[in-house]
Design a protein around this motif. Structure first.
Motif, short mmCIF file in Angstrom:
data_model
loop_
_atom_site.label_atom_id
_atom_site.label_comp_id
_atom_site.label_asym_id
_atom_site.label_seq_id
_atom_site.Cartn_x
_atom_site.Cartn_y
_atom_site.Cartn_z
N ARG A 221 66.64 76.91 -44.69
CA ARG A 221 66.68 76.82 -46.44
C ARG A 221 66.55 78.40 -46.92
O ARG A 221 65.80 78.22 -48.20
CB ARG A 221 65.99 76.10 -47.52
N THR A 278 60.14 73.85 -50.97
CA THR A 278 60.20 72.84 -51.62
C THR A 278 62.35 73.57 -51.04
O THR A 278 62.66 74.27 -51.46
CB THR A 278 60.53 72.23 -52.67
N ARG A 279 62.96 71.11 -50.83
CA ARG A 279 64.30 71.60 -50.61
C ARG A 279 64.66 72.14 -51.58
O ARG A 279 65.72 72.73 -51.37
CB ARG A 279 64.56 70.47 -50.43
N ASP A 280 64.28 71.94 -52.83
CA ASP A 280 65.24 72.33 -54.09
C ASP A 280 64.59 73.53 -54.65
O ASP A 280 64.93 74.22 -56.17
CB ASP A 280 65.99 71.66 -54.98
N HIS A 282 64.62 77.27 -56.29
CA HIS A 282 65.06 78.19 -57.03
C HIS A 282 64.04 79.42 -57.20
O HIS A 282 63.59 79.73 -57.58
CB HIS A 282 65.48 77.46 -58.38
N ASN A 319 59.27 76.99 -57.64
CA ASN A 319 58.67 76.61 -56.41
C ASN A 319 57.27 76.46 -55.86
O ASN A 319 56.66 76.12 -56.66
CB ASN A 319 58.70 78.11 -55.48
N GLN A 403 55.46 66.83 -54.45
CA GLN A 403 55.72 66.17 -54.14
C GLN A 403 54.68 65.18 -53.19
O GLN A 403 54.44 64.14 -52.71
CB GLN A 403 57.52 65.59 -53.79
N ASP A 413 59.09 67.15 -44.39
CA ASP A 413 60.44 66.44 -45.40
C ASP A 413 60.18 67.65 -46.06
O ASP A 413 58.34 67.06 -46.69
CB ASP A 413 60.37 65.32 -45.85
N GLY A 415 60.15 68.10 -49.39
CA GLY A 415 60.14 67.04 -51.09
C GLY A 415 61.09 68.07 -52.04
O GLY A 415 62.14 69.12 -50.97
N VAL A 416 60.93 67.71 -52.51
CA VAL A 416 61.55 67.61 -53.83
C VAL A 416 60.52 68.03 -54.80
O VAL A 416 59.31 68.21 -55.15
CB VAL A 416 62.59 66.75 -54.32
N ILE A 417 61.39 69.43 -56.17
CA ILE A 417 59.86 69.25 -56.67
C ILE A 417 59.94 68.19 -58.02
O ILE A 417 60.93 67.44 -58.62
CB ILE A 417 61.26 70.63 -57.67
#
Length: 719
Positions: A221, A278-280, A282, A319, A403, A413, A415-417
Motif C-alpha cells: 500500500r 492502515t489500509r485507508d 492518507h 494515518n 481499529q 489485516d 485495518g481502517v481508521i
C-alpha cells in the motif's frame, strides 16, 4: 495563473525531451559536444552566485562554503526529489520522512527545518511544525545552491546549519527549447515531463514546464503520485529593466509509509516490504507560489531589485504512525505501550489526523551600489529589507485510536481508521516578520577583499486557541528580535585560488515560529556562532576544481532541566566541528570524477534533560562520516556511463545514544545512449547491490528504509 500554466503544460505534453546536459571536454577536443549530456557549464567556483552573498560574488570570492548542483546534472543522475539531489553535496544528509514533508536535511551537526533553512529563488520558506513540502519536483530545478554554516545574516532565523536555495528554471532568451521525458521502472514507477521556453520577441520570453510521477512503492500500500506545473513570463521593456512573473504549483500524494519496526532491536528483512499503516491511510500536499520580480539597473554601479510573492500550502495527514515489536515482558523496548501486549507482536498506536492551512505573503527588496574608492580599491554595498506575513490554521484529531492495535508482524489485516474525535481546527497563528540587512565587500587590490554583513530581524507571533464550538480565545503574543552578523576575508594569490577565513553568527528557533506554543513564551531563540577557514581552487584550465573547509559551530540556549523537578532553563549548549572537502575533475578520454567527503564531531557540551546528563553524546540525526563519489565516462559521442557511491556513517536517533542507525553505502549507475541528435535512452539503476538501509528513524524503534534495487528506463528528446 495556475489555469494558464495548466493549459500551456497540456499543450506540450506530446513534445519530446532535451539533451542539453553537460559536455565534458577531453584531451583530444574540448569543443566536441556529446549529445547525451549537452553543453559544458562554466565552473561553478567562478560563476556569480547570489545564494552565498547578495552581492552576487563567485564562490571564489565568498568566504564561506558554497556548493552548487546543476539541474541538468540532477536529472542526468536520476535523482527523483530535491532532497535526494541536495544530499549529494558535501556534509549534507537526508533526514526526511512523511511527518516533515520528506524534505528535512542535516548539515554540520544540525538537522531539520529549524536549523537547515529551505529557500526557493532566494525566498525563505516558513515551516509549520517542522514541515515544508515545496518545491515539488526536480524537473523544474535550474540548480540547487547550498550555503553551509550559519546563514542567518542573509536569510534570518533557522539557518545555523546552513541554507538550501532551489533556483527554478528560467526562460531562455536566445532560442526556443522543447524537451520532454517518459520513463517507466521498478515498483511500477512512471514519469512524464515536458517543457518549452524561449523568446516570443526581442523583449518577451517565457517558459512552461509540467511533470507527473506515480509509483506503487516498495512497501505494501505504498502508492504515490504527484504532479507539478510552472510558468514564467519575462519582459524587458528597456535594456535596464526586467520584470519576471512566475507561478509554480505542486500536488503530491506521497507514499504513506512511516517506517519499519525493528524486531528484537534488528531489521528483519522478512518484513522489509510490510506497511503497518492502515489500509485507508492518507497524505496529501498542495503548494502554490506566485511571484513578481523586478530588476532595474539604471547604471553600471547601481541596481534595484524587488520580489513580491504569495505561497499557499495545504497539507493533510490521517494515518497510524507509530509501531514497535513487543518484547517477552509485554512491553516495547522504547516504552511505546503503557499496558502489556502480546509478546512477539507489533503494537501500533499514534492514530493522527493533521491539517496545515498556511498562506505566506512577502516582499523582499534591495539596492546595490558598486563604486571605486581609489586606484585598485573598490567597494560593493547592498542594503535591503525582507517582510513576511504568515497566517496558519492548525487542525488535528489527537487522541483517536486504531481499529486493530496489535498485529502479527508478517500476516495481518491493516485495518481502517477509527476517528473518535474528527479533524477540527485547534488553533491559528499569525506571524509577522520584518528584517533589514546590509552586506559590504571592500576590495583591496587584486588579491585581498573583506566581506561583512549584518541583519536585524523582528518576529511577532500571535496565537489563538479554537474551541470545538469554533469560538476563539487569545493564547499568546510573543516578539523575538535578533541581530546577526558575519565578517570574513579572502586572499587570492592568483585569480583561480582563494584562501579565506570567516566568523559568523546565527539564530535558531526553539521549535517552529508558526506553531509557537505557550510553553515557549518565556524563552528566546537559541544563538550560535561559527569560525571557518578554507581554500578553493580552479585548475587545469577550468577542468578541475577543489575546495576544503574546517569549521567549529557552537549553539547556546538549549532548553535544559537539571533535575526532574527543577524548572526548565535555557542554558544548554552543543557544538560541532569538522572538515569538508570536494574535488571535480574532467580527465582525458572522456573520464570525469566528482567526489566529496566530510568528517564531523558533533556533541552535547552541556545538556541535562529530566535529570539525565547527555554531555559528550552525539545529537540525533548527525552522521559523522559522509562521502559521495561519481565517476563518469563519455565512451563515444553517443554513449555515456555514470556510477555513484553514497556513504553515510552511523547516527543516533536519541539524545542518550541508546538507539543507533548503522552506516550504509549504496551504488547507483546510469547508462545514456543518444539514438539520434534529438532522442536518447537512459537506464538508471538505483541501489545496485540491493542494500537494506535506513535513511533515518521515525521514533527510536522504527526505521525509514531506502528504496531497494530498482531499474528505471526513460526516453528523452529535445529540439
Amino acid at each position: 495563473m495556475r489555469n494558464l500554466t495548466t493549459c500551456a503544460a497540456l499543450a506540450i505534453t506530446a513534445a519530446a525531451t532535451p539533451l542539453h546536459a553537460q559536455t565534458t571536454p577531453n584531451a583530444d577536443s574540448d569543443a566536441d559536444n556529446i549529445l547525451v549530456v549537452g553543453e559544458r557549464q562554466q565552473p561553478s567556483l567562478t560563476t556569480p552566485n547570489t545564494t552565498g552573498s547578495r552581492l552576487g560574488l563567485t564562490a571564489l570570492e565568498t568566504p564561506a562554503t558554497l556548493s552548487t548542483i546543476d539541474g541538468d546534472l540532477i536529472r542526468a543522475r536520476g535523482d527523483m526529489s530535491v532532497v535526494e539531489a541536495a544530499s549529494r553535496a558535501p556534509g549534507i544528509s537526508n533526514v526526511g520522512n512523511l511527518g516533515n514533508g520528506g524534505t528535512a536535511l542535516a548539515a554540520r551537526g544540525f538537522s531539520g527545518q529549524g536549523s537547515v533553512l529551505q529557500l526557493i529563488d532566494g525566498v525563505r520558506l516558513f515551516p509549520v511544525a517542522g514541515t515544508i513540502t515545496f518545491p515539488t519536483d526536480p524537473w523544474m530545478v535550474q540548480r540547487i545552491d547550498i550555503l553551509s554554516g550559519p546563514a542567518s545574516v542573509l536569510y534570518g532565523q533557522g539557518a545555523l546549519g546552513g541554507a538550501v536555495n532551489v533556483v527554478m528554471r528560467k526562460p531562455n532568451t536566445d532560442r526556443t527549447d522543447i524537451e520532454g521525458e517518459i520513463g517507466y521502472g521498478s515498483q511500477n514507477t512512471v514519469h512524464l515531463a515536458a517543457g518549452i521556453g524561449g523568446p516570443l520577441n526581442d523583449r518577451l520570453s517565457y517558459r512552461v514546464d509540467g511533470s507527473y510521477r506515480r509509483s506503487d512503492g516498495f512497501v505494501d500500500r505504498g502508492q504515490s503520485r504527484s504532479y507539478a506545473l510552472s510558468g514564467t513570463l519575462r519582459w524587458t521593456p528597456t535594456d535596464t529593466l526586467v520584470l519576471t512573473a512566475r507561478d509554480d504549483y505542486g500536488n503530491q500524494h506521497p507514499m504513506r509509509y512511516f517506517g519499519t519496526p525493528l524486531i528484537d532491536g534488528h531489521l528483519d528483512t522478512a518484513i522489509r516490504d510490510r506497511n503497518y499503516d492502515t489500509r485507508d491511510g492518507h497524505a496529501r500536499y498542495r503548494d502554490n507560489r506566485t511571484s513578481l520580480q523586478l530588476d532595474w539597473t539604471p547604471s553600471a554601479s547601481l541596481t534595484f531589485s524587488n520580489q513580491a510573492y504569495r505561497l499557499t500550502s495545504k497539507r493533510y495527514w490521517l494515518n497510524l504512525e507509530s509501531y514497535c515489536w513487543v518484547a517477552a515482558d509485554g512491553f516495547c523496548p522504547n516504552g511505546l505501550n503503557e499496558n502489556p501486549a502480546t509478546p512477539g507482536q507489533i503494537y501500533r498506536t499514534g492514530m493522527t489526523g493533521i491539517v496545515h492551512d498556511q498562506t505566506q505573503w512577502g516582499d523582499q527588496g534591495s539596492v546595490t551600489w558598486r563604486t571605486s574608492l581609489a586606484d585598485g580599491i573598490g567597494n560593493d554595498l547592498v542594503v535591503g529589507f525582507d517582510a513576511n506575513l504568515i497566517k496558519m490554521r492548525y487542525s488535528h484529531n489527537f487522541g483517536a485510536d486504531p481499529q486493530v492495535a496489535v498485529v502479527d508482524p508478517f500476516d495481518f489485516d491493516p485495518g481502517v481508521i477509527v476517528d473518535t474525535q474528527g479533524i477540527a481546527p485547534r488553533y491559528r497563528t499569525r506571524t509577522d516578520e520584518i528584517s533589514i540587512f546590509a552586506e559590504d565587500r571592500l576590495k583591496l587590490g587584486d588579491h585581498v577583499s573583506i566581506v561583512g554583513g549584518v541583519r536585524h530581524e523582528r518576529d511577532r507571533i500571535k496565537r489563538w486557541g479554537i474551541a470545538p464550538s469554533g469560538a476563539e480565545s487569545f493564547a499568546l503574543d510573543k516578539t523575538l528580535t535578533n541581530t546577526t552578523w558575519r565578517v570574513g576575508g579572502v586572499y587570492q594569490p592568483v585569480k583561480t585560488v582563494s584562501l579565506y577565513a570567516q566568523y559568523a553568527t546565527g539564530v535558531d528557533p526553539l521549535g517552529t515560529l508558526t506553531t509557537y506554543s505557550t510553553g515557549q513564551v518565556q524563552f528566546s531563540n537559541a544563538t550560535g556562532d561559527q569560525v571557518e577557514i578554507g581554500a578553493k581552487a580552479v585548475f587545469l584550465g577550468g577542468r578541475g576544481t577543489a575546495t576544503i573547509a574546517a569549521y567549529r559551530i557552537v549553539k547556546k540556549g538549549l532548553l535544559a532541566q537539571r533535575t526532574p523537578t527543577s524548572p526548565v532553563e535555557q542554558i544548554g549548549q552543543r557544538s560541532a566541528k569538522g572538515i569538508e572537502a570536494a574535488v571535480s575533475l574532467d580527465l582525458p578520454h572522456g573520464f570525469g570524477i566528482d567526489a566529496n567527503g566530510s568528517i564531523l564531531d558533533a556533541r552535547f557540551d552541556d545538556f541535562i534533560s529530566g535529570g539525565a546528563d547527555f554531555a559528550g553524546n552525539t545529537p540525533p540525526d548527525a552522521p559523522e562520516r559522509m562521502a559521495n563519489l561519481w565517476l563518469r565516462w563519455d565512451a563515444t559521442h553517443q554513449l555515456q556511463a555514470r556510477a555513484g557511491l553514497r556513504y553515510v556513517g552511523r547516527q543516533f536517533s536519541d539524545n542518550a545514544n541508546h538507539f543507533r542507525l548503522p552506516g550504509y553505502a549504496t551504488i547507483d549507475a546510469t547508462l545514456s545512449y543518444a539514438v539520434t541528435r534529438n532522442v536518447a535512452v537512459d537506464v538508471h539503476v538505483y541501489n545496485l547491490f540491493d542494500k537494506d538501509y535506513a535513511t533515518n528513524a521515525y521514533g527510536d524503534q522504527q526505521w525509514v528504509l531506502g528504496r531497494p534495487r530498482s531499474v528505471d528506463v526513460s526516453l528523452r528528446a529535445g529540439f
